[in-house]
Scaffold this motif. Structure first.
Motif, mmCIF file in Angstrom:
data_model
loop_
_atom_site.group_PDB
_atom_site.id
_atom_site.type_symbol
_atom_site.label_atom_id
_atom_site.label_comp_id
_atom_site.label_asym_id
_atom_site.label_seq_id
_atom_site.Cartn_x
_atom_site.Cartn_y
_atom_site.Cartn_z
ATOM 1 N N PRO A 480 -2.019 -6.072 1.674
ATOM 2 C CA PRO A 480 -1.649 -7.118 2.636
ATOM 3 C C PRO A 480 -1.505 -6.599 4.062
ATOM 4 O O PRO A 480 -1.949 -7.230 5.008
ATOM 5 C CB PRO A 480 -0.309 -7.639 2.095
ATOM 6 C CG PRO A 480 -0.344 -7.325 0.642
ATOM 7 C CD PRO A 480 -1.080 -6.015 0.537
ATOM 8 N N ARG A 481 -0.886 -5.413 4.216
ATOM 9 C CA ARG A 481 -0.711 -4.866 5.556
ATOM 10 C C ARG A 481 -2.056 -4.478 6.166
ATOM 11 O O ARG A 481 -2.328 -4.742 7.339
ATOM 12 C CB ARG A 481 0.213 -3.646 5.508
ATOM 13 C CG ARG A 481 0.558 -3.094 6.896
ATOM 14 C CD ARG A 481 1.612 -1.994 6.815
ATOM 15 N NE ARG A 481 2.065 -1.612 8.136
ATOM 16 C CZ ARG A 481 2.967 -2.264 8.841
ATOM 17 N NH1 ARG A 481 3.519 -3.351 8.337
ATOM 18 N NH2 ARG A 481 3.339 -1.861 10.038
ATOM 19 N N SER A 482 -2.910 -3.869 5.357
ATOM 20 C CA SER A 482 -4.245 -3.486 5.846
ATOM 21 C C SER A 482 -5.022 -4.710 6.310
ATOM 22 O O SER A 482 -5.648 -4.695 7.377
ATOM 23 C CB SER A 482 -5.002 -2.761 4.738
ATOM 24 O OG SER A 482 -6.324 -2.478 5.138
ATOM 25 N N GLN A 483 -4.982 -5.789 5.531
ATOM 26 C CA GLN A 483 -5.702 -7.008 5.888
ATOM 27 C C GLN A 483 -5.115 -7.647 7.138
ATOM 28 O O GLN A 483 -5.852 -8.119 8.014
ATOM 29 C CB GLN A 483 -5.668 -7.986 4.721
ATOM 30 C CG GLN A 483 -6.367 -9.318 4.983
ATOM 31 C CD GLN A 483 -7.873 -9.216 4.983
ATOM 32 O OE1 GLN A 483 -8.429 -8.127 5.028
ATOM 33 N NE2 GLN A 483 -8.541 -10.355 4.951
ATOM 34 N N ALA A 484 -3.800 -7.670 7.256
ATOM 35 C CA ALA A 484 -3.163 -8.262 8.432
ATOM 36 C C ALA A 484 -3.569 -7.514 9.699
ATOM 37 O O ALA A 484 -3.859 -8.130 10.731
ATOM 38 C CB ALA A 484 -1.644 -8.250 8.263
ATOM 39 N N ILE A 485 -3.610 -6.200 9.617
ATOM 40 C CA ILE A 485 -3.975 -5.399 10.790
ATOM 41 C C ILE A 485 -5.444 -5.587 11.136
ATOM 42 O O ILE A 485 -5.826 -5.724 12.308
ATOM 43 C CB ILE A 485 -3.653 -3.907 10.539
ATOM 44 C CG1 ILE A 485 -2.144 -3.712 10.405
ATOM 45 C CG2 ILE A 485 -4.204 -3.043 11.674
ATOM 46 C CD1 ILE A 485 -1.748 -2.330 9.931
ATOM 47 N N LYS A 486 -6.291 -5.627 10.121
ATOM 48 C CA LYS A 486 -7.725 -5.830 10.363
ATOM 49 C C LYS A 486 -7.984 -7.151 11.074
ATOM 50 O O LYS A 486 -8.733 -7.212 12.065
ATOM 51 C CB LYS A 486 -8.480 -5.790 9.030
ATOM 52 C CG LYS A 486 -9.973 -6.091 9.170
ATOM 53 C CD LYS A 486 -10.662 -6.143 7.814
ATOM 54 C CE LYS A 486 -12.134 -6.526 7.960
ATOM 55 N NZ LYS A 486 -12.811 -6.595 6.644
ATOM 56 N N ILE A 487 -7.371 -8.222 10.589
ATOM 57 C CA ILE A 487 -7.574 -9.540 11.187
ATOM 58 C C ILE A 487 -7.061 -9.552 12.626
ATOM 59 O O ILE A 487 -7.699 -10.113 13.522
ATOM 60 C CB ILE A 487 -6.892 -10.623 10.330
ATOM 61 C CG1 ILE A 487 -7.627 -10.773 8.997
ATOM 62 C CG2 ILE A 487 -6.842 -11.951 11.062
ATOM 63 C CD1 ILE A 487 -6.910 -11.651 7.996
#
Length: 778
Positions: A480-487
């Motif tokens: 979830p953190r990786s996806q939030a940062i990517k977006i």
């Protein structure tokens, strides 16, 4: 922070924050706050005249701040938010420009304290309810463990309530309006069935259940636009409020445009499952709960009827206990989806990165302002204003003309986060642009006249910090953190090119996209110089054909060598020619054993953003479609199945003639009828379709006209999915079909386009196969 809002205390405005702490929920109220805006010094007299003419109360303060165009400004401080709103409205369209006048006081209060999601606080007093008053806050690091439950209501088309389901946080319950004497005996190990006599009692029981469970988060499926909105209107019928907030504060639902509502429950964040998944960039043919749950968890709703509303009404009348089971399962499905996707964790982490309210969907512009503006103020500048004309369109990503055909051994080389890496490498930044134009001697040249400072900027460092956090999240398998940062990182380019952003400047967006064009073209040249053939390029990916490769390992070795060569070349190029550290990084991503790039229909030139390929994953062949019929929601299940089977046969060098002819025969003989159903969503109310009348609209109108004449409920007046077929008398909804299917329509519109796109690549003609089939069965 669970919720935040502006409240009035006497003549003062304060910020109320509800927090989830390790010691339980806390309510914190700030000291009195005032907002600010700015006006250029040359326009101060005109602004004062406007303030006096409207009898507004503003104080005027000198400041060292200036615009990004280096113009000095004066600070205007209103007595309250309403005064600022009145001045904005009065000056709208005038020559006087107010800067930062559209930033809400709550947002300014938090961003200027770098309070992104989590805070630390101290307070001078605590009242009898435990509210901490006259509090001071600042940003902090804290990962909360939040309690949540999902809510779902059942009602009829007139919003007459039947039941409310609740699941999670040790509160598994269905509250049902029913007479105990008429209710069949029903037992469930999963939830408590609570019977009430009427809607008022239902609302009372719901309030009590929420108080007992005391969740930090309430979630659901379309829970804001539907469930909470319906509950608020139901409470309004009885001149009451629905007190489901903490300290028994009331639910607030405000509609700010048709179909869009703002929901506030003090002390409880309301997170909608659909909004959260869309923010996470999930895509589905339909965001209906049943479809998403089936796709993600393999579990669907208990009611599978095409007309769910009628089925629900029938259950409530004939078997209310079964309706309760259906209601509760819908709550469970949302919780299952939340567990599978971790969308609650995602929204929490997104809040800690951006300062956005945890329940807010979208908001990329607001996120950028929260992160960037406080830093800009400390550098002595204010932000610009949103362009009144909406802004000019910036150049899009690089898309190379493709070389159509059927290929063996195609590599995909993909630049890792190309636009964020361009921002980092070439120092693309609003402050950097202002300082670069003011001091051009050693600036970095961008595009369309842009110059960027080498050392005065914020965005490259923000990107670098996020990049580091994402790498750490990947190492920790924190998806979830990786996806939030990517977006978040990928949103920065779009924000700078958006007319809805006060940092909009076409030179910023162009210096990202046009640099991307240059990088892609230069990289393709280096690959071609090595003797390989770049057959297509799209934004950040290059497709390379290897004509003489014999096996997969050889292709993989070439991919790794190209990756190494390109990265080394860019580092050397930028160091030698521009004295820049290079953050561009290309990766060998995919080896397609078979690859197909179609032509534009009716032409010989290659199409863009449309291709298919077969690769190997864990020893198994895997098909991938991009932009072709298989990934489009407006094609029938048969079309998708046909395309997948046809491409698989061609990619694996199997004969296809008999397969195509068999499909045509099966269509005409009625064997494929169940796969010929279209599913299209009405994007607006049915009555709003006036200029165009697509097939699903025609089918929906005919069905509702039939319903009207029969005295039935009109099913298609608002946004909904229409399941329809094309008959010899035109489109008809599935439940109203009374004419035979038009099989030639399906062959011409669904089968022919797919077949004609790829059959010529293996020397076959659809017309020849079609005519042979007609000859056999005519």
């Amino acid at each position: 922070m669970l919720t935040r809002r502006l409240i009035r205390q006497g003549n003062n405005e304060c910020i109320e924050l509800w927090l989830a702490t390790k010691d339980g929920p806390r309510c914190v109220v700030s000291e009195p706050q005032t907002n600010v805006c700015f006006v250029r010094q040359e326009q101060l007299n005109a602004a004062q005249t406007a303030i006096n003419s409207q009898s507004l109360s503003f104080s005027i303060e000198n400041t060292h701040l200036k615009t990004l165009e280096q113009q000095p400004v004066t600070l205007l401080r209103p007595k309250n938010e309403h005064q600022l709103y009145q001045l904005r409205r009065y000056l709208n369209g005038s020559e006087v420009t107010l800067y930062e006048a559209d930033i809400k006081l709550v947002d300014r209060f938090l961003m200027e304290r770098f309070a992104y999601g989590a805070i630390s606080y101290s307070a001078r007093e605590q009242d009898e309810q435990g509210v901490l008053r006259h509090a001071k806050v600042k940003g902090a690091t804290f990962r909360p463990q939040l309690s949540s439950l999902s809510v779902d209501i059942e009602c009829d088309e007139n919003e007459t309530l039947f039941s409310i389901g609740i699941a999670g946080n040790s509160c598994n319950r269905v509250i049902l309006i029913a007479n105990a004497m008429s209710l069949p005996e029903a037992h469930s190990n999963h939830y408590q069935l609570q019977l009430v006599r009427d809607e008022q009692a239902l609302l009372d029981a719901f309030e009590q259940a929420i108080r007992e469970a005391d969740p930090d988060v309430i979630t659901g499926w379309n829970v804001k636009q539907f469930d909470m909105a319906v509950l608020a209107r139901c409470a309004g019928k009885y001149n009451r409020q629905l007190k489901i907030g903490r300290h028994e504060q009331a639910l607030s639902v405000r509609e700010w445009e048709p179909g869009q509502v703002i929901v506030e429950v003090p002390g409880r964040s309301i997170i909608d499952g659909i909004e959260a998944l869309k923010t996470m960039t999930y895509q589905f043919d339909s965001f209906a709960l049943d479809n998403v749950a089936q796709t993600l968890t393999g579990r669907g709703k208990l009611i599978e009827s095409e007309n769910k509303l009628e089925a629900i009404k029938s259950l409530y009348r004939d078997n209310p206990a079964q309706l309760a089971a259906y209601n509760f399962q819908d709550c469970e499905l949302v919780n299952d989806i939340a567990t599978k996707t971790a969308f609650l964790d995602f929204m929490i982490l997104r809040s800690t990165l951006t300062g956005l309210d945890m329940s807010r969907a979208g908001g990329s512009v607001a996120a950028f302002i929260n992160v960037y503006l406080p830093k800009l103020h400390r550098a002595g500048f204010i932000c610009g204003v949103r362009p009144s004309h909406g802004g000019l369109t910036s150049p899009g990503g690089y898309v190379m003309s493709s070389r159509p055909g059927l290929y063996e051994n195609v590599l995909v080389l993909d630049f890792k986060s190309l636009y964020p890496s361009i921002i980092r490498t070439f120092k693309v930044d609003p402050l950097g642009l202002a300082e670069g134009l003011a001091n051009p001697a050693d600036a970095i040249a961008g595009f369309n006249g842009a110059l960027f400072s080498r050392d005065k900027h914020f965005l490259p460092d923000i990107i670098a910090n996020l990049w580091s956090q994402r790498d750490e999240a990947k190492r920790n398998k924190d998806a979830p953190r990786s996806q939030a940062i990517k977006i978040l990182m990928n949103s920065f380019y779009g924000v700078l090119g958006s007319g809805g952003c006060p940092f909009y400047d076409p030179r910023l967006a162009s210096s990202i996209t046009l640099r991307g064009h240059e990088i892609m073209q230069t990289t393709a040249g280096w690959i071609n110089a090595k003797g390989y053939e770049v057959i297509y390029g799209d934004t950040d990916s290059l497709f390379v054909h290897l004509p003489h490769v014999r096996h997969a390992q050889e292709a993989a070795d070439i991919g790794k060598n190209l990756e190494k060569m390109i990265n080394q070349s860019w580092r050397a190029n930028l160091k030698d020619n521009s004295s820049l550290d290079c953050f561009l990084e290309i990766e060998f991503e995919t080896h397609f054993h078979q690859f197909f790039m179609p032509t534009i229909r009716g032409a010989e030139t290659g199409s863009k953003k449309r291709y298919a390929g077969m690769t190997m994953k864990n020893g198994n062949a895997q098909l991938l479609f991009k932009g072709l019929e298989n990934v489009r929601s407006d094609w029938t299940p048969l079309a998708k199945q046909f395309q997948e089977a046809l491409y698989t046969r061609i990619f694996t060098k199997q004969p296809v003639e008999h397969y195509v002819q068999d499909v045509l025969e099966q269509i005409r003989s009625g064997q494929k009828d169940k796969q010929l159903i279209y599913a299209r969503r009405l994007r607006k109310p049915l009555s709003h379709y006036t200029k165009t009348m697509p097939p699903h609209v025609r089918a929906a109108r005919a069905a509702d006209e039939h319903n009207r004449q029969a005295g039935n409920v009109l099913k298609y007046q608002n946004k909904t999915t229409v399941f329809y077929v094309v008959t010899t008398h035109g489109p008809q909804t599935v439940e109203q079909q009374n004419q035979p299917l038009d099989y030639e329509h399906y062959i011409e519109k669904q089968i022919r386009p797919i077949a004609e796109s790829i059959l010529p690549s293996i020397g076959l003609s659809f017309d020849d196969l079609f005519n042979q089939q007609m000859g056999l069965f005519g």
